[in-house]
Write a protein that holds these residues in place. Structure first.
Motif, PDB file in Angstrom:
ATOM      1  N   LEU A 182       0.831  -1.205   0.000  1.00 42.59           N
ATOM      2  CA  LEU A 182       0.000   0.000   0.000  1.00 42.59           C
ATOM      3  C   LEU A 182       0.863   1.251   0.000  1.00 42.59           C
ATOM      4  CD1 LEU A 182      -2.643  -1.012   2.662  1.00 42.59           C
ATOM      5  CD2 LEU A 182      -2.969  -0.959   0.194  1.00 42.59           C
ATOM      6  N   ASP A 183       0.408   2.262  -0.687  1.00 46.56           N
ATOM      7  CA  ASP A 183       1.138   3.535  -0.712  1.00 46.56           C
ATOM      8  C   ASP A 183       0.454   4.584   0.166  1.00 46.56           C
ATOM      9  OD1 ASP A 183       3.034   2.600  -2.439  1.00 46.56           O
ATOM     10  OD2 ASP A 183       1.895   3.166  -4.227  1.00 46.56           O
ATOM     11  N   ALA A 184      -0.119   4.205   1.269  1.00 39.68           N
ATOM     12  CA  ALA A 184      -0.843   5.130   2.160  1.00 39.68           C
ATOM     13  C   ALA A 184      -0.141   5.205   3.504  1.00 39.68           C
ATOM     14  CB  ALA A 184      -2.281   4.681   2.344  1.00 39.68           C
ATOM     15  N   VAL A 185      -0.210   6.377   4.085  1.00 44.98           N
ATOM     16  CA  VAL A 185       0.345   6.601   5.422  1.00 44.98           C
ATOM     17  C   VAL A 185      -0.817   6.995   6.327  1.00 44.98           C
ATOM     18  CG1 VAL A 185       1.884   8.005   6.818  1.00 44.98           C
ATOM     19  CG2 VAL A 185       2.549   7.348   4.509  1.00 44.98           C
ATOM     20  N   THR A 186      -0.920   6.391   7.480  1.00 47.28           N
ATOM     21  CA  THR A 186      -1.981   6.699   8.430  1.00 47.28           C
ATOM     22  C   THR A 186      -1.352   7.326   9.664  1.00 47.28           C
ATOM     23  OG1 THR A 186      -3.225   4.785   7.653  1.00 47.28           O
ATOM     24  CG2 THR A 186      -3.879   5.735   9.765  1.00 47.28           C
ATOM     25  N   LEU A 187      -1.923   8.434  10.095  1.00 49.15           N
ATOM     26  CA  LEU A 187      -1.463   9.105  11.306  1.00 49.15           C
ATOM     27  C   LEU A 187      -2.519   8.950  12.388  1.00 49.15           C
ATOM     28  CD1 LEU A 187      -0.092  12.440   9.811  1.00 49.15           C
ATOM     29  CD2 LEU A 187       1.224  10.457  10.531  1.00 49.15           C
ATOM     30  N   VAL A 188      -2.099   8.594  13.591  1.00 50.60           N
ATOM     31  CA  VAL A 188      -3.000   8.490  14.742  1.00 50.60           C
ATOM     32  C   VAL A 188      -2.480   9.464  15.797  1.00 50.60           C
ATOM     33  CG1 VAL A 188      -3.923   6.992  16.527  1.00 50.60           C
ATOM     34  CG2 VAL A 188      -3.480   6.086  14.229  1.00 50.60           C
TER      35      VAL A 188
END
Length: 153
Positions: A2-8
């Motif tokens: 996947l080419d997505a970054v998730t920030l929490v």
């Protein structure tokens, strides 16, 4: 892949704005004459008698006259473990004492006129008249001492 970054985001430390509580808002300074015009000669004399009891516990105590109440000052430092609001017929005395069944019961048994316990500020509010100083002198002295101790002095 996947080419997505998730920030929490997690709050680690909440930001708190420091300031004065409502009871600690700067109060306009007044003098004795101001209070003599708002109260009566008898209630000012009663307040002076109560100051005598305060001085038995805190010898350097003096009155600090404000617009809405009269507090205690010692050595130039405010220490409002007890404060007064003289009226025409009586004096409202507020004592910073943690609420306890024992204190409440003693006040009730003595027949003192307890207006309320102000939870927000942690104080007992009493309505005193001239004869209360004579009749309940020992109990008033003990309450002032408790307030003095609980205030951390």
């Amino acid at each position: 892949m996947l080419d997505a970054v998730t920030l929490v985001f997690t709050a680690v430390l909440d930001r708190t704005t420091l300031g004065v509580e409502e009871s600690e808002e700067p109060d306009e300074p007044r003098d004795r004459h101001y209070w003599e015009t708002r109260a009566s000669h008898d209630t000012i004399a009663l307040m002076d008698g109560l100051l005598g009891l305060v001085r038995e516990i805190e010898p350097g105590a003096n009155l600090k006259y404000n617009k809405n109440y009269i507090g205690i000052v010692r050595g130039g430092v405010v220490s409002n473990f007890v404060s007064f609001r003289p009226r025409r017929q009586h004096v409202l005395m507020e004592l910073q004492i943690p609420r306890s069944d024992e204190v409440s019961q003693r006040l009730q048994e003595a027949g003192m006129n307890v207006l309320t316990y102000r939870i927000r500020w942690g104080l007992y509010a009493l309505q005193l008249e001239k004869e209360d100083l004579e009749v309940h002198r020992d109990l008033l002295r003990e309450l002032i001492k408790l307030a003095h101790e609980s205030y951390g002095l």
